[in-house]
Design a protein around this motif. Sequence first.
Motif, PDB file in Angstrom:
ATOM      1  N   UNK A 250       0.814  -1.219   0.000  1.00  0.00           N
ATOM      2  CA  UNK A 250       0.000   0.000   0.000  1.00  0.00           C
ATOM      3  C   UNK A 250       0.847   1.268   0.000  1.00  0.00           C
ATOM      4  N   UNK A 251       2.165   1.157   0.195  1.00  0.00           N
ATOM      5  CA  UNK A 251       3.026   2.345   0.246  1.00  0.00           C
ATOM      6  C   UNK A 251       4.003   2.382  -0.930  1.00  0.00           C
ATOM      7  N   UNK A 252       3.829   1.506  -1.928  1.00  0.00           N
ATOM      8  CA  UNK A 252       4.678   1.490  -3.131  1.00  0.00           C
ATOM      9  C   UNK A 252       6.132   1.198  -2.794  1.00  0.00           C
ATOM     10  N   UNK A 253       6.353   0.439  -1.714  1.00  0.00           N
ATOM     11  CA  UNK A 253       7.717   0.110  -1.303  1.00  0.00           C
ATOM     12  C   UNK A 253       8.408  -0.764  -2.346  1.00  0.00           C
ATOM     13  N   UNK A 254       7.685  -1.707  -2.905  1.00  0.00           N
ATOM     14  CA  UNK A 254       8.291  -2.630  -3.862  1.00  0.00           C
ATOM     15  C   UNK A 254       8.822  -1.926  -5.096  1.00  0.00           C
ATOM     16  N   UNK A 255       8.088  -0.939  -5.607  1.00  0.00           N
ATOM     17  CA  UNK A 255       8.548  -0.206  -6.795  1.00  0.00           C
ATOM     18  C   UNK A 255       9.831   0.558  -6.485  1.00  0.00           C
ATOM     19  N   UNK A 256       9.912   1.148  -5.302  1.00  0.00           N
ATOM     20  CA  UNK A 256      11.132   1.851  -4.919  1.00  0.00           C
ATOM     21  C   UNK A 256      12.310   0.890  -4.813  1.00  0.00           C
ATOM     22  N   UNK A 257      12.088  -0.279  -4.221  1.00  0.00           N
ATOM     23  CA  UNK A 257      13.183  -1.233  -4.051  1.00  0.00           C
ATOM     24  C   UNK A 257      13.635  -1.810  -5.389  1.00  0.00           C
ATOM     25  N   UNK A 258      12.704  -2.019  -6.310  1.00  0.00           N
ATOM     26  CA  UNK A 258      13.115  -2.500  -7.634  1.00  0.00           C
ATOM     27  C   UNK A 258      14.009  -1.473  -8.327  1.00  0.00           C
ATOM     28  N   UNK A 259      13.650  -0.192  -8.188  1.00  0.00           N
ATOM     29  CA  UNK A 259      14.484   0.855  -8.768  1.00  0.00           C
ATOM     30  C   UNK A 259      15.843   0.914  -8.085  1.00  0.00           C
ATOM     31  N   UNK A 260      15.873   0.814  -6.762  1.00  0.00           N
ATOM     32  CA  UNK A 260      17.147   0.838  -6.029  1.00  0.00           C
ATOM     33  C   UNK A 260      18.023  -0.328  -6.447  1.00  0.00           C
ATOM     34  N   UNK A 261      17.453  -1.517  -6.507  1.00  0.00           N
ATOM     35  CA  UNK A 261      18.247  -2.704  -6.858  1.00  0.00           C
ATOM     36  C   UNK A 261      18.849  -2.573  -8.255  1.00  0.00           C
ATOM     37  N   UNK A 262      18.044  -2.057  -9.203  1.00  0.00           N
ATOM     38  CA  UNK A 262      18.587  -1.961 -10.560  1.00  0.00           C
ATOM     39  C   UNK A 262      19.656  -0.873 -10.653  1.00  0.00           C
ATOM     40  N   UNK A 263      19.428   0.260 -10.005  1.00  0.00           N
ATOM     41  CA  UNK A 263      20.441   1.308 -10.035  1.00  0.00           C
ATOM     42  C   UNK A 263      21.709   0.869  -9.297  1.00  0.00           C
ATOM     43  N   UNK A 264      21.541   0.115  -8.224  1.00  0.00           N
ATOM     44  CA  UNK A 264      22.699  -0.399  -7.478  1.00  0.00           C
ATOM     45  C   UNK A 264      23.504  -1.350  -8.350  1.00  0.00           C
ATOM     46  N   UNK A 265      22.814  -2.162  -9.122  1.00  0.00           N
ATOM     47  CA  UNK A 265      23.489  -3.078 -10.036  1.00  0.00           C
ATOM     48  C   UNK A 265      24.123  -2.307 -11.195  1.00  0.00           C
ATOM     49  N   UNK A 266      23.445  -1.270 -11.686  1.00  0.00           N
ATOM     50  CA  UNK A 266      23.972  -0.459 -12.792  1.00  0.00           C
ATOM     51  C   UNK A 266      25.249   0.251 -12.384  1.00  0.00           C
ATOM     52  N   UNK A 267      25.335   0.625 -11.114  1.00  0.00           N
ATOM     53  CA  UNK A 267      26.504   1.368 -10.649  1.00  0.00           C
ATOM     54  C   UNK A 267      27.791   0.599 -10.857  1.00  0.00           C
ATOM     55  N   UNK A 268      27.731  -0.722 -10.748  1.00  0.00           N
ATOM     56  CA  UNK A 268      28.939  -1.545 -10.871  1.00  0.00           C
ATOM     57  C   UNK A 268      29.504  -1.526 -12.290  1.00  0.00           C
ATOM     58  N   UNK A 269      28.635  -1.319 -13.289  1.00  0.00           N
ATOM     59  CA  UNK A 269      29.089  -1.374 -14.684  1.00  0.00           C
ATOM     60  C   UNK A 269      29.009  -0.021 -15.377  1.00  0.00           C
ATOM     61  N   UNK A 270      28.780   1.042 -14.625  1.00  0.00           N
ATOM     62  CA  UNK A 270      28.623   2.346 -15.244  1.00  0.00           C
ATOM     63  C   UNK A 270      29.967   2.850 -15.761  1.00  0.00           C
ATOM     64  N   UNK A 271      30.026   3.128 -17.055  1.00  0.00           N
ATOM     65  CA  UNK A 271      31.267   3.590 -17.675  1.00  0.00           C
ATOM     66  C   UNK A 271      31.346   5.109 -17.789  1.00  0.00           C
ATOM     67  N   UNK A 272      30.260   5.793 -17.441  1.00  0.00           N
ATOM     68  CA  UNK A 272      30.227   7.252 -17.545  1.00  0.00           C
ATOM     69  C   UNK A 272      30.454   7.847 -16.162  1.00  0.00           C
ATOM     70  N   UNK A 273      31.705   8.252 -15.894  1.00  0.00           N
ATOM     71  CA  UNK A 273      32.054   8.769 -14.570  1.00  0.00           C
ATOM     72  C   UNK A 273      31.272  10.030 -14.235  1.00  0.00           C
ATOM     73  N   UNK A 274      30.873  10.797 -15.261  1.00  0.00           N
ATOM     74  CA  UNK A 274      30.167  12.045 -14.997  1.00  0.00           C
ATOM     75  C   UNK A 274      28.784  11.803 -14.414  1.00  0.00           C
ATOM     76  N   UNK A 275      28.269  10.612 -14.599  1.00  0.00           N
ATOM     77  CA  UNK A 275      26.928  10.313 -14.106  1.00  0.00           C
ATOM     78  C   UNK A 275      26.940   9.500 -12.811  1.00  0.00           C
ATOM     79  N   UNK A 276      28.124   9.212 -12.302  1.00  0.00           N
ATOM     80  CA  UNK A 276      28.206   8.396 -11.092  1.00  0.00           C
ATOM     81  C   UNK A 276      27.606   9.126  -9.900  1.00  0.00           C
ATOM     82  N   UNK A 277      27.893  10.415  -9.759  1.00  0.00           N
ATOM     83  CA  UNK A 277      27.337  11.173  -8.635  1.00  0.00           C
ATOM     84  C   UNK A 277      25.810  11.260  -8.738  1.00  0.00           C
ATOM     85  N   UNK A 278      25.283  11.431  -9.957  1.00  0.00           N
ATOM     86  CA  UNK A 278      23.833  11.481 -10.129  1.00  0.00           C
ATOM     87  C   UNK A 278      23.199  10.151  -9.770  1.00  0.00           C
TER      88      UNK A 278
END
Length: 621
Positions: A250-278
């Motif tokens: 009822x609080x949309x927690x799952x959608x937030x966690x799915x986004x966090x998990x994917x961004x957390x995984x993306x961080x490991x392979x991100x090749x654009x250093x300028x976007x790391x802080x974002x």
Amino acid sequence: MTEPDTDLLSINQVADVLGVSASRVRQLAADRQLPVPVDLGARVGAWYWTDIAAIKLRRQGQPTSPVAGLLPSATEPLPRIRDRVLEVDLGPRRGRKPMHLRVWQGDAAEGRRTVAVLGTLADGVDVADALHECLRAAASDVDLPDTSITWFLYKPYEQHRIHYQQVHHVIIGDESVDRDDSHERRRWRRTPPGTSQDPALRRWRRKATLGEIERLVNADVEAYPGPAYRPAVIEEWQRRRRTLDVPHDTVDFGRLMRAINYLHWTRQDLNEASRLDDLDAAIWLLADDAQVRLDQAKGHSFNDGTHPPQLPDARLAHWPDAWAARLVPPRPDDAELEILRQYPTEFVIPQDPADHGDRRDLLARLRTWIEDVDAFSDRHDPALTEALTVAADLIAFYLGVFDPSFRANDHPDSVPRTLRVHGTHDRAYLDSVSWQDAPPANTRAFRVLDRQLGSTPREGLRYGYDTRGALVIHDPGDPGTPRSEWYLTEWPLRPPSSGIPAGTDIVADGPVDGDRAAYITGPGIGITPLPLDPGHRVDQWSFGYSGGGPSALAHAIEFAIMRADGIGDDVRPSRAWRTWLSSQVSYGLDEPPGRHREMTELRLPVDQIRQRYKLEQSHHR
């Protein structure tokens, strides 16, 4: 939950419908030729109108499906012969949608008894809204005439965090209905003699309960909380035959966690250093909000959907005992909790809009990133698009909470819009376009508009850019086919960046039926589309009469002038100015005429609009 049903008949009304005396009604009830009356207290009973109407037909020799109230209780459990999700064909426009079908069939006192329950799934067809198609599909599935089946509809749902169990009994008869003015109720009316038209199949329904179904089948009928009533849950319950725990976020927690998990995984392979802080800032924001929502969910009582609601003046005729599922709050796993612990501090958005610069810049960079990976880009990444969109929408929401002006202006610059070519102003706009030799296939604007075209043939289309630099796609159409010429463009949602110059006009022409284009034209601006109000994008425009189309166009003119002149949302134009503007669009006059006045063109000087606005505002003060 079954609420009191007001569609009830007194004993005298029943006698009137059946054409007998009140004493005869009492005798019929004693002989079980009428259903057991609904107890209203104080030794007063009443009968459902639908039951009495069906009984009247049956007494006249007309067939109907069984009336549940006339059937005795089953002495032995009826076998369940169907428990499946059925795809219902709703026609070419609505497609196919799922429905839950449960059918019991076996020997009873009256002979062979068949009881069917048609369930409205959480993401399925609303059985009540498509009753004919659902009845037909169910009867075909069990290979029986629909008038031989005792029908029930079942729809569990949640509203304002209150859970309901809605059940209806449906009776089918080959009669049409009329309005009985004496009792203000529907009555049954035969098809007039001598007509060639066959009587249409009619359905009547009344409120019922799962307990009534259980009486007829002598078995438990499992209930579902509305959010858990899905094909996967039904299939799982059929395998396990025990109450299932179904997460209900009822609080949309799952959608937030799915986004966090994917961004957390993306961080490991991100090749654009300028976007790391974002990326880190987006994860931080999402993690902070997820933790807040998780704490919020823990701090409130949770309704698992199996408990009856506590409402004033609500009568619970029956609440289910057997449950196939119950709802449970979101429960993060250990890995998700570990991610949340990495962001223990609050992601701060200042309350003072003057301090929002850094957060607005972050939002702009995230939206640029989204455009680089969304469906209209060269490197589409659906999961990353969704995750970044969740973060961007969250920042925009909190910025809008503290800054209403940001919220009012936070919308796209344009939206695809297709319009027919009718009048001289449409032609003037198309003449202002710089047409290209080939479609700009590698641009984002082309991909956006090309998707809007769908299955439209591309042969013969022209591509070009108007004076705003917006892409325009034009189909010249067939000269011998009326209304075949059209164009598609990126219609603006903001006034021109340079404003609306003095001496310009708001113009439109052509037939008043359908969606009409309107333009700003004059010195210093040429001809450019009148911007849509982002809050009223679905409204069609028209002029020359009083109605929804002219009202929408008048509203768009008001929006354009106020935004172009920098008038904030906190300043409301006077009612007199709005009335005058509406009259100009509807009639071309300062006030409604005494008789109909034909309009073939709208031409409204912007200087006159501004002058009238200042005049009415001064009178208003």
